[in-house]
Design a protein around this motif. Structure first.
Motif, PDB file in Angstrom:
ATOM      1  N   LEU A  61       7.794  -4.929  -8.281  1.00  0.00           N
ATOM      2  CA  LEU A  61       8.392  -5.405  -7.122  1.00  0.00           C
ATOM      3  C   LEU A  61       7.272  -5.906  -6.321  1.00  0.00           C
ATOM      4  N   GLY A  62       6.214  -5.360  -6.208  1.00  0.00           N
ATOM      5  CA  GLY A  62       5.109  -6.086  -5.205  1.00  0.00           C
ATOM      6  C   GLY A  62       4.795  -7.417  -5.701  1.00  0.00           C
ATOM      7  N   SER A  63       4.696  -7.640  -6.864  1.00  0.00           N
ATOM      8  CA  SER A  63       4.402  -9.005  -7.459  1.00  0.00           C
ATOM      9  C   SER A  63       5.451  -9.967  -7.243  1.00  0.00           C
ATOM     10  N   ARG A  64       6.652  -9.879  -6.866  1.00  0.00           N
ATOM     11  CA  ARG A  64       7.520 -10.617  -6.839  1.00  0.00           C
ATOM     12  C   ARG A  64       8.109 -10.698  -5.195  1.00  0.00           C
ATOM     13  N   LEU A  65       7.696  -9.775  -4.563  1.00  0.00           N
ATOM     14  CA  LEU A  65       8.248  -9.545  -3.000  1.00  0.00           C
ATOM     15  C   LEU A  65       7.952 -10.787  -2.273  1.00  0.00           C
ATOM     16  N   GLN A  66       8.718 -11.187  -1.376  1.00  0.00           N
ATOM     17  CA  GLN A  66       8.548 -12.372  -0.513  1.00  0.00           C
ATOM     18  C   GLN A  66       8.610 -11.775   0.996  1.00  0.00           C
ATOM     19  N   LEU A  67       7.382 -11.552   1.502  1.00  0.00           N
ATOM     20  CA  LEU A  67       7.572 -11.002   2.536  1.00  0.00           C
ATOM     21  C   LEU A  67       7.765 -12.118   3.922  1.00  0.00           C
ATOM     22  N   SER A  68       8.603 -11.757   4.920  1.00  0.00           N
ATOM     23  CA  SER A  68       8.671 -12.596   6.093  1.00  0.00           C
ATOM     24  C   SER A  68       8.153 -11.970   7.177  1.00  0.00           C
ATOM     25  N   GLY A  69       7.664 -12.617   8.314  1.00  0.00           N
ATOM     26  CA  GLY A  69       7.328 -12.038   9.529  1.00  0.00           C
ATOM     27  C   GLY A  69       8.171 -12.817  10.693  1.00  0.00           C
ATOM     28  N   ASP A  70       9.229 -13.635  10.650  1.00  0.00           N
ATOM     29  CA  ASP A  70       9.918 -14.352  11.340  1.00  0.00           C
ATOM     30  C   ASP A  70      10.884 -13.517  12.355  1.00  0.00           C
ATOM     31  N   LEU A  71      10.127 -13.096  13.501  1.00  0.00           N
ATOM     32  CA  LEU A  71      10.765 -12.328  14.556  1.00  0.00           C
ATOM     33  C   LEU A  71      12.345 -12.698  14.794  1.00  0.00           C
ATOM     34  N   ARG A  72      12.741 -13.845  14.455  1.00  0.00           N
ATOM     35  CA  ARG A  72      14.104 -14.228  14.900  1.00  0.00           C
ATOM     36  C   ARG A  72      15.098 -13.836  14.009  1.00  0.00           C
ATOM     37  N   LYS A  73      14.530 -13.038  13.092  1.00  0.00           N
ATOM     38  CA  LYS A  73      15.693 -12.284  12.070  1.00  0.00           C
ATOM     39  C   LYS A  73      16.021 -11.194  12.577  1.00  0.00           C
ATOM     40  N   PHE A  74      15.432 -10.741  13.568  1.00  0.00           N
ATOM     41  CA  PHE A  74      15.779  -9.256  14.404  1.00  0.00           C
ATOM     42  C   PHE A  74      16.326  -9.809  15.821  1.00  0.00           C
ATOM     43  N   MET A  75      16.817 -11.158  15.814  1.00  0.00           N
ATOM     44  CA  MET A  75      17.267 -11.522  17.321  1.00  0.00           C
ATOM     45  C   MET A  75      18.612 -11.912  17.081  1.00  0.00           C
ATOM     46  N   ALA A 325      13.916  -2.918  -3.470  1.00  0.00           N
ATOM     47  CA  ALA A 325      14.378  -3.595  -4.442  1.00  0.00           C
ATOM     48  C   ALA A 325      15.948  -4.325  -3.905  1.00  0.00           C
ATOM     49  N   ALA A 326      16.772  -3.179  -3.604  1.00  0.00           N
ATOM     50  CA  ALA A 326      18.051  -4.110  -3.028  1.00  0.00           C
ATOM     51  C   ALA A 326      17.797  -4.972  -1.970  1.00  0.00           C
ATOM     52  N   VAL A 327      16.964  -4.908  -1.021  1.00  0.00           N
ATOM     53  CA  VAL A 327      16.796  -5.871  -0.065  1.00  0.00           C
ATOM     54  C   VAL A 327      16.378  -7.208  -0.496  1.00  0.00           C
ATOM     55  N   ALA A 328      15.550  -6.905  -1.478  1.00  0.00           N
ATOM     56  CA  ALA A 328      14.809  -8.170  -2.095  1.00  0.00           C
ATOM     57  C   ALA A 328      15.862  -8.864  -2.797  1.00  0.00           C
ATOM     58  N   LEU A 329      16.709  -8.306  -3.531  1.00  0.00           N
ATOM     59  CA  LEU A 329      17.768  -9.007  -4.111  1.00  0.00           C
ATOM     60  C   LEU A 329      18.988  -9.601  -3.241  1.00  0.00           C
ATOM     61  N   ALA A 330      19.085  -8.918  -2.226  1.00  0.00           N
ATOM     62  CA  ALA A 330      20.239  -9.206  -1.388  1.00  0.00           C
ATOM     63  C   ALA A 330      19.919 -10.528  -0.271  1.00  0.00           C
ATOM     64  N   PHE A 331      18.822 -10.512   0.020  1.00  0.00           N
ATOM     65  CA  PHE A 331      18.065 -11.398   1.175  1.00  0.00           C
ATOM     66  C   PHE A 331      17.113 -12.355   0.803  1.00  0.00           C
ATOM     67  N   ASP A 332      16.811 -13.331   1.308  1.00  0.00           N
ATOM     68  CA  ASP A 332      15.879 -14.475   1.036  1.00  0.00           C
ATOM     69  C   ASP A 332      14.851 -13.953   1.842  1.00  0.00           C
ATOM     70  N   GLY A 333      13.827 -13.257   1.158  1.00  0.00           N
ATOM     71  CA  GLY A 333      12.681 -12.711   1.739  1.00  0.00           C
ATOM     72  C   GLY A 333      12.749 -11.259   2.650  1.00  0.00           C
ATOM     73  N   VAL A 334      11.982 -10.194   2.367  1.00  0.00           N
ATOM     74  CA  VAL A 334      12.043  -9.077   3.133  1.00  0.00           C
ATOM     75  C   VAL A 334      11.210  -8.933   4.236  1.00  0.00           C
ATOM     76  N   HIS A 335      11.725  -8.928   5.428  1.00  0.00           N
ATOM     77  CA  HIS A 335      10.930  -8.831   6.723  1.00  0.00           C
ATOM     78  C   HIS A 335       9.764  -7.763   6.890  1.00  0.00           C
ATOM     79  N   GLY A 336       8.825  -7.655   7.405  1.00  0.00           N
ATOM     80  CA  GLY A 336       7.720  -6.805   7.512  1.00  0.00           C
ATOM     81  C   GLY A 336       8.337  -5.495   8.195  1.00  0.00           C
ATOM     82  N   ILE A 337       9.158  -5.732   9.422  1.00  0.00           N
ATOM     83  CA  ILE A 337       9.608  -4.740  10.250  1.00  0.00           C
ATOM     84  C   ILE A 337      10.692  -3.816   9.469  1.00  0.00           C
TER      85      ILE A 337
END
Length: 824
Positions: A61-75, A325-337
């Motif tokens: 999972l760590g090798s395929r995880l796409q992290l996002s830091g876009d705070l706008r996803k929490f707005m 894993a569920a978030v990674a599959l359901a969304f385009d990138g997992v937010h750090g928060i």
């Protein structure tokens, strides 16, 4: 959060079977009521296999995880122009990408040399859109390929005829310039630009309130610090890009320092985010390490087994990886928060194996134990998940991610506890009900008076009054108060912005129009009003895109004033004849003017890969639907009301980004509160479905409700304004309270069951309390808010569960009637 289930002594027809209750069939250790028990060696092998599977899954999972830091996803979705602008500026605006640099600690000449060396190094770095330190008067701001356009970009021809007299005056001025110290700068420009329009543009494009120059570079007013400003290509919400930019700046500083004692000060949103990210990671690592040690020690002390800490962590790890894993599959990138808060919220899953451990005893199959606890555990898990399920309807992508992470994580941890963990347990575990110390503690607790309806109502009313009537605002809407940046660092940032003439970060003038050209034209018409505001002192300066890129209409008007080559040559010959220059010295000038006459007007897209692009793109926002917003940044704003009136009369709007952020927070909070209201209804329905008794439902929910009021009263009584993170923490605390109440209810009136429930809840509450008490000491306001709220909630929930839910106990030979008897 763990959950509970009804006790086996509920009224007939509504009871949930409980093999742990007196009189229930007691399977032997062979597991006659479930899968057969494994031999010790096989249990160890299965545990190692489970652990290996988790490690492999984590690496994959760590090798395929796409992290996002876009705070706008929490707005939430922006509704007003100011909110829309705030959302854009938060991540991609120039303000979020600006880094301010100060060099100090050495003499001015040494600092100037270091500034020059750093600027040269950083200018060739692809990570930066521009690097400015005042060197060469900003001549590099006009790239070679744009220099033929100088007469279209410069306002010179707006009030000046392009004729022989003007050319003669300009050539006369150049003769004098060549005899000045600036000759080295001017001489290379003369063949193509005898009027020095390029230099005039470069000077005009300098910041309106640019710092003084010492040894050719920017210095503060006191002359003790060399100043630079850089803008990163990475967006403000890109933690990796900002970290790389900061690292590049520090490397350039070290390379330029040599033997000097100079020091570097780095400020701006990117620098702060890197510092905050590092500090948060360090604190999270420290707290996580202490949490793991405390968890292991408590489980070892509670169960006198080295296996308990190891086995107890497996369901939690399973839940964390499943949620991720569920978030990674359901969304385009997992937010750090999502990751940070998700692991905090599912941390309560550590309670699940604790309940299993505390209810295990000799002669009872672990499978039967798990099956008996499952209705209680499942009710609590379902209730907790319902609270987060409502976040899926919040309209906020970040909350949806958090909901998926938490629901899948808690569900997976619970299922692992129910269907896998029993295979690893020793069936001959020590029974907590036989502990003399626990029995003495329970005897003392049993003498505590119960809280009746009158006392419950009185405490609830007092808590509600304190929460509502405490002085000060109830809600905290100012995001600035949540920043973990130290006050001295913020003051230093404000000082550097003032020295560099950086614009006001709170107020902006905006003109939203159908297209970019209309926006540029209308902002040009606004300039006289802005000049008047500067004259009256309402503002100290301003900046707008039209200052760098005039509208196409303005460029065409200037273009028509340029003479053709046949007209220009005799005009130029006449001017040259009256000067010491050679007749053929300005052939390149004639070619440039001819090129400018034939060129189409420059448009924003034509500035790509030039220093001008950063300035224009930051002040002219082009939207996907073709619309555009021209922004005017303001410096030294002293009278917002006057500015608002003037710009409004000219078809523009003064935007207050602070007010926009506060309204956005309020809107966000409203969504969360509606989600919680819906969750409360569903939660009560879930508990009712499980218990089938209104009296028991009220008793189970009462501690959670009163705890919520008490925590609110304590926070407000201490003068704390509540923010969104307090709300998230209250949900977590409420789930814990429901869990404690459900398991006390599950124990019924049987003394041994009460002791086992008490043992489990003490271990659960201690582990949770210590973790969140550590969070409450954090220097990060968000972590501190969550830690303090949950720690208070744990303490209140534990005490209130004892006062409101515990089963009848024999005290002084006077047993209280059991629920079954009372129901009968």
């Amino acid at each position: 959060m763990t959950a509970s289930s009804p006790s086996g002594d509920a009224p007939s027809g509504h009871a949930i079977p409980d093999d742990s209750q007196p009189g229930a069939p007691q399977p032997d250790a062979t597991g006659s009521h479930g899968p057969r028990l494994l031999a010790p060696g096989l249990r160890i092998a299965l545990a190692l296999a489970w652990l290996g599977l988790l490690v492999a899954a984590g690496l994959w999972l760590g090798s395929r995880l796409q992290l996002s830091g876009d705070l706008r996803k929490f707005m939430p979705a922006a509704q007003t122009p100011a909110q829309k602008l705030l959302i854009d500026e938060l991540g991609e605006g120039p303000g979020s990408r600006l880094l301010l640099i100060a060099l100090s600690g050495a003499d001015a000449q040494t600092l100037a040399a270091q500034s020059t060396a750093m600027a040269a190094t950083l200018a060739v770095e692809d990570r930066f859109q521009f690097v400015a330190n005042g060197m060469d008067g900003g001549l590099d701001a006009v790239p070679e390929r744009l220099r033929p356009y100088r007469y279209l970009l410069s306002p010179t021809l707006d009030g000046q005829a392009f004729d022989a007299a003007w050319l003669a005056d300009e050539l006369g001025a150049r003769v004098q310039d060549l005899g000045s110290p600036a000759a080295g700068l001017i001489e290379p420009l003369l063949p193509a630009d005898p009027t020095l329009e390029t230099l005039k543009l470069a000077e005009a494009w300098q910041p309106a309130n640019a710092p003084q120059r010492v040894h050719g570079v920017w210095f503060d007013r006191a002359g003790r610090e060399a100043l630079l400003a850089v803008q990163t290509r990475a967006a403000g919400f890109d933690p990796t890009g900002q970290q790389q930019a900061v690292d590049a700046i520090r490397a350039a500083f070290e390379a330029s320092r040599g033997d000097s004692a100079a020091t570097l000060t780095l400020s701006g949103p990117g620098a702060f985010s890197v510092e905050i990210g590092g500090r948060t990671a360090r604190e999270a690592s420290l707290i996580g390490t202490i949490d793991s040690i405390v968890f292991a020690l408590l489980l070892w002390l509670a169960y006198r087994s080295w296996k308990a800490p190891l086995l107890g962590g497996l369901p939690l790890a399973t839940g964390g990886l499943a949620g991720l894993a569920a978030v990674a599959l359901a969304f385009d990138g997992v937010h750090g928060i999502t990751i940070a808060f998700g692991f905090t919220l599912i941390g309560v899953a550590q309670d699940y194996p604790i309940h299993l451990f505390s209810h295990q005893r000799a002669g009872l199959s672990p499978w039967a134990n798990a099956r008996a606890l499952w209705p209680t555990l499942g009710t609590g898990v379902a209730s907790t998940c319902i609270a987060y399920l409502t976040f899926l309807a919040s309209g906020v992508d970040g909350l949806r991610q958090l909901a998926v992470f938490t629901i899948v994580g808690l569900g997976s941890a619970a299922l692992a506890t129910r269907f896998v963990l029993p295979a690893l347990l020793d069936p001959d575990a020590r029974d907590p009900a036989h502990s003399p110390r626990l029995a003495r503690l329970w005897a003392r607790l049993a003498r505590w008076p119960r809280m009746g309806p009158v006392w419950f109502g009185a405490v609830a009313m007092v808590a509600l009054a304190i929460a509502l009537l405490a002085p000060g605002p109830f809600w905290q809407n100012d995001l600035a108060k949540l920043t973990p940046v130290p006050a001295p660092a913020l003051a230093r940032d404000a000082q550097l912005r003032d020295e560099l003439g950086a614009p006001d970060v709170r107020y902006l003038v905006a003109l939203e129009r159908a297209d970019a050209q209309t926006a540029l034209q209308d902002s040009e018409r606004l300039r006289p009003a802005l000049e008047q505001l500067r004259t009256t002192g309402a503002i100290a300066g301003y900046d707008l895109a039209a200052r760098y890129l005039p509208s196409a209409a303005t460029q065409l008007a200037r273009q028509r004033k340029l003479p053709d080559a046949d007209t220009l040559r005799p005009m130029l010959a006449s001017a040259v004849a009256a000067s010491p220059f050679r007749e053929d010295a300005f052939a390149a000038f004639v070619d440039d003017v001819a090129a400018a006459r034939a060129a189409p007007p420059l448009r924003p897209q034509d500035l790509a890969s030039t220093p001008l692009a950063a300035s224009v793109d930051g002040l002219l926002l082009r939207h996907a639907d073709g619309r555009a917003t021209a922004l005017v940044s303001l410096g030294g704003l002293r009278d917002p009301d006057a500015v608002a009136r003037v710009v409004s009369a000219n078809g523009a709007q003064l935007l207050d980004l602070k007010q926009a952020s506060e309204s956005l927070v309020a809107q966000y909070r409203s969504r969360v509160l509606w989600a919680l209201a819906l969750a409360s209804v569903l939660l009560v329905a879930t508990v009712w479905f499980a218990l089938r008794s209104g009296r028991r439902v009220l008793r189970v929910i009462a501690p959670m409700l009163l705890t919520t009021l008490l925590v609110l009263a304590l926070l407000r009584g201490l003068g704390i304004e509540l923010n969104l993170f307090h709300l998230v923490a209250l949900i977590l605390a409420a789930g814990l309270g429901l869990d404690y109440a459900l398991f006390f209810d599950h124990a019924g009136d049987d003394r041994d069951s009460q002791l086992r429930a008490l043992h489990a809840i003490i271990v659960c509450s201690l582990t949770t309390l210590l973790v969140f008490a550590l969070l409450a000491t954090s220097s990060i306001p968000v972590l501190r808010a969550i830690g303090a709220t949950v720690a208070l909630g744990v303490a209140c929930n534990f005490v209130l569960a004892l006062l409101l839910v515990r089963g009848a106990a024999e005290v002084d030979g006077d047993p209280m009637p059991s629920r079954a008897t009372a129901s009968t």
